[in-house]
Design a protein around this motif. Structure first.
Motif, PDB file in Angstrom:
ATOM      1  N   ALA A 120      78.485  42.528  14.397  1.00  0.00           N
ATOM      2  CA  ALA A 120      79.564  42.043  13.544  1.00  0.00           C
ATOM      3  C   ALA A 120      80.080  43.202  12.705  1.00  0.00           C
ATOM      4  O   ALA A 120      79.338  44.151  12.433  1.00  0.00           O
ATOM      5  N   PRO A 121      81.336  43.180  12.287  1.00  0.00           N
ATOM      6  CA  PRO A 121      81.843  44.269  11.450  1.00  0.00           C
ATOM      7  C   PRO A 121      81.123  44.295  10.100  1.00  0.00           C
ATOM      8  O   PRO A 121      80.785  43.252   9.554  1.00  0.00           O
ATOM      9  N   THR A 122      80.883  45.488   9.599  1.00  0.00           N
ATOM     10  CA  THR A 122      80.278  45.628   8.272  1.00  0.00           C
ATOM     11  C   THR A 122      81.366  45.385   7.229  1.00  0.00           C
ATOM     12  O   THR A 122      82.560  45.466   7.532  1.00  0.00           O
ATOM     13  N   PRO A 123      80.995  45.098   5.970  1.00  0.00           N
ATOM     14  CA  PRO A 123      82.022  44.894   4.938  1.00  0.00           C
ATOM     15  C   PRO A 123      82.960  46.094   4.814  1.00  0.00           C
ATOM     16  O   PRO A 123      84.154  45.934   4.609  1.00  0.00           O
ATOM     17  N   LYS A 124      82.415  47.317   4.985  1.00  0.00           N
ATOM     18  CA  LYS A 124      83.256  48.512   4.883  1.00  0.00           C
ATOM     19  C   LYS A 124      84.282  48.553   6.020  1.00  0.00           C
ATOM     20  O   LYS A 124      85.453  48.846   5.798  1.00  0.00           O
ATOM     21  N   GLN A 125      83.853  48.224   7.244  1.00  0.00           N
ATOM     22  CA  GLN A 125      84.782  48.189   8.378  1.00  0.00           C
ATOM     23  C   GLN A 125      85.879  47.155   8.154  1.00  0.00           C
ATOM     24  O   GLN A 125      87.039  47.392   8.456  1.00  0.00           O
ATOM     25  N   ALA A 126      85.512  46.007   7.621  1.00  0.00           N
ATOM     26  CA  ALA A 126      86.484  44.947   7.377  1.00  0.00           C
ATOM     27  C   ALA A 126      87.516  45.384   6.349  1.00  0.00           C
ATOM     28  O   ALA A 126      88.716  45.105   6.490  1.00  0.00           O
ATOM     29  N   GLU A 127      87.069  46.101   5.307  1.00  0.00           N
ATOM     30  CA  GLU A 127      88.008  46.605   4.289  1.00  0.00           C
ATOM     31  C   GLU A 127      88.949  47.628   4.898  1.00  0.00           C
ATOM     32  O   GLU A 127      90.133  47.634   4.599  1.00  0.00           O
ATOM     33  N   GLU A 128      88.425  48.533   5.750  1.00  0.00           N
ATOM     34  CA  GLU A 128      89.263  49.554   6.387  1.00  0.00           C
ATOM     35  C   GLU A 128      90.306  48.939   7.296  1.00  0.00           C
ATOM     36  O   GLU A 128      91.454  49.381   7.348  1.00  0.00           O
ATOM     37  N   GLU A 129      89.914  47.875   8.040  1.00  0.00           N
ATOM     38  CA  GLU A 129      90.863  47.214   8.929  1.00  0.00           C
ATOM     39  C   GLU A 129      91.935  46.484   8.148  1.00  0.00           C
ATOM     40  O   GLU A 129      93.065  46.376   8.588  1.00  0.00           O
ATOM     41  N   ALA A 130      91.578  45.950   6.981  1.00  0.00           N
ATOM     42  CA  ALA A 130      92.547  45.222   6.163  1.00  0.00           C
ATOM     43  C   ALA A 130      93.554  46.161   5.518  1.00  0.00           C
ATOM     44  O   ALA A 130      94.686  45.768   5.222  1.00  0.00           O
ATOM     45  N   ALA A 131      93.160  47.422   5.300  1.00  0.00           N
ATOM     46  CA  ALA A 131      94.049  48.373   4.620  1.00  0.00           C
ATOM     47  C   ALA A 131      95.117  48.917   5.527  1.00  0.00           C
ATOM     48  O   ALA A 131      95.277  48.778   6.632  1.00  0.00           O
TER      49      ALA A 131
END
Length: 197
Positions: free
Chosen positions: A186-197
């Motif tokens: 699953a994506p890590t919280p950091k990956q999810a933030e990067e994808e959202a940006a």
């Protein structure tokens, strides 16, 4: 007046014979009763492990106290420890003895499945939600259209997501002759933030 004396060897009754055409209906009814009995056992086990509430004790509706005591949800992702294990065991019985025999269908590249579905968090959550809806909508209080509603609103949607080529089993078995199991990260919280940006 009918004879109510116990049968003797001379008066033994012949065994009941069920026509072959009715055996499928009888087998289906027995399977349904067995499933219901298992479900009642699971419910009794769950009730036996829950602490008894004292009717004289005032309840505390403070949300902070509820959060400190643990989850108040019956949804499996909110459970932990023994409660999770008990719920997963009950879910496994339902999946293995009712869902898969009736709705399993053939495994293919377009419809993968994983025999180790219980190791896929998304699959566990979706199947648990499906099972909760099944319990509610197959109850006699749901009315005659309850099972149809369960099929339309819950089963079809859940199976479409679980068994989609890009679903939680995408890296698992796509051919019944070549079993495979792999849980995708699953994506890590950091990956999810990067994808959202």
């Amino acid at each position: 007046m009918p004879d109510t004396s116990p049968p003797t060897p001379e008066t033994e009754r012949e065994p009941v014979r069920v026509p072959d055409a009715n055996l499928d209906d009888l087998a289906s009814t027995v399977a349904q009763i067995v499933t219901e009995v298992r479900q009642h056992g699971v419910t009794l086990d769950r009730l036996a492990t829950e602490p008894e509430l004292d009717p004289d004790q005032p309840t505390n509706d403070d949300p902070e106290t509820e959060q400190a005591d643990g989850p108040t949800s019956i949804f499996i992702p909110a459970l932990g420890g023994p409660a999770y294990a008990t719920e997963l065991a009950a879910l496994s019985d339902w999946v293995h003895y009712l869902l898969l025999p009736v709705y399993g269908r053939e495994i293919s590249a377009n419809r993968p499945w994983c025999a180790q579905w219980y190791e896929h968090p998304e699959a566990v959550a979706r199947l648990h939600a499906l099972w909760l809806a099944w319990q509610q909508l197959t109850d006699t209080e749901a009315g005659l259209s309850g099972p149809s509603t369960w099929h339309r609103d819950h089963l079809d949607h859940t199976l479409a997501h679980l068994r989609a080529p890009d679903g939680p089993f995408a890296a698992c078995t796509t051919s019944a002759t070549r079993p495979n199991h792999r849980v995708l990260a699953a994506p890590t919280p950091k990956q999810a933030e990067e994808e959202a940006a």
